[in-house]
Motif scaffolding. Structure first.
Motif, PDB file in Angstrom:
ATOM      1  N   GLN A   1       0.866  -1.192   0.057  1.00  0.00           N
ATOM      2  CA  GLN A   1      -0.117   0.040  -0.070  1.00  0.00           C
ATOM      3  C   GLN A   1       0.923   1.162   0.027  1.00  0.00           C
ATOM      4  OE1 GLN A   1      -2.760  -0.179   3.578  1.00  0.00           O
ATOM      5  NE2 GLN A   1      -3.614  -2.155   2.549  1.00  0.00           N
TER       6      GLN A   1
ATOM      7  N   GLN B   1      -6.733   0.532  -4.143  1.00  0.00           N
ATOM      8  CA  GLN B   1      -7.945   0.557  -3.370  1.00  0.00           C
ATOM      9  C   GLN B   1      -9.053   1.092  -3.981  1.00  0.00           C
ATOM     10  OE1 GLN B   1      -7.580   3.718  -0.064  1.00  0.00           O
ATOM     11  NE2 GLN B   1      -9.175   2.730   1.230  1.00  0.00           N
TER      12      GLN B   1
ATOM     13  N   SER C   1     -12.951   1.554  -3.480  1.00  0.00           N
ATOM     14  CA  SER C   1     -13.713   2.056  -2.441  1.00  0.00           C
ATOM     15  C   SER C   1     -13.122   1.708  -0.959  1.00  0.00           C
ATOM     16  CB  SER C   1     -14.935   1.097  -2.260  1.00  0.00           C
ATOM     17  OG  SER C   1     -16.180   1.484  -1.840  1.00  0.00           O
ATOM     18  N   SER C   2     -13.620   0.873  -0.169  1.00  0.00           N
ATOM     19  CA  SER C   2     -12.912   0.875   1.119  1.00  0.00           C
ATOM     20  C   SER C   2     -11.955  -0.511   1.335  1.00  0.00           C
ATOM     21  CB  SER C   2     -13.967   0.798   2.267  1.00  0.00           C
ATOM     22  OG  SER C   2     -14.587  -0.461   2.300  1.00  0.00           O
ATOM     23  N   LYS C   3     -12.105  -1.423   0.254  1.00  0.00           N
ATOM     24  CA  LYS C   3     -11.346  -2.666   0.090  1.00  0.00           C
ATOM     25  C   LYS C   3      -9.883  -2.433  -0.718  1.00  0.00           C
ATOM     26  CE  LYS C   3     -12.062  -7.410  -0.935  1.00  0.00           C
ATOM     27  NZ  LYS C   3     -12.922  -8.310  -0.728  1.00  0.00           N
ATOM     28  N   TRP C   4      -8.950  -3.124  -0.337  1.00  0.00           N
ATOM     29  CA  TRP C   4      -7.659  -3.117  -1.038  1.00  0.00           C
ATOM     30  C   TRP C   4      -7.584  -4.342  -1.979  1.00  0.00           C
ATOM     31  CZ3 TRP C   4      -3.896   0.678  -1.306  1.00  0.00           C
ATOM     32  CH2 TRP C   4      -3.971   1.725  -0.443  1.00  0.00           C
TER      33      TRP C   4
END
Length: 60
Positions: free
Chosen positions: A26, A37, A39-42
């Motif tokens: 990341q 990333q 949305s809120s998910k990687w």
């Protein structure tokens, strides 16, 4: 097209935790893959060739 290596497998190969690998990708610190990333998910892509180079050519 190259195969993707799982975060858990990469972590075992370099002797670190899965979280270490995730955060390293990341933050663009680890040179063997990418983290995106959505949305809120990687999501992660780990290159077998780059991981092999990183660990010194020990992978098969």
């Amino acid at each position: 097209m190259s195969e993707n290596i799982k975060v858990s497998d990469a972590a075992k190969m370099i002797g670190k935790s899965e979280q270490f690998v995730r955060v390293g990708l990341q933050q663009k610190i680890l040179p063997f893959g990418t983290a995106v990333q959505l949305s809120s998910k990687w999501t992660y892509h780990i290159s077998p060739k780059l991981l092999n180079d990183y660990v010194g050519g020990e992978l098969k």
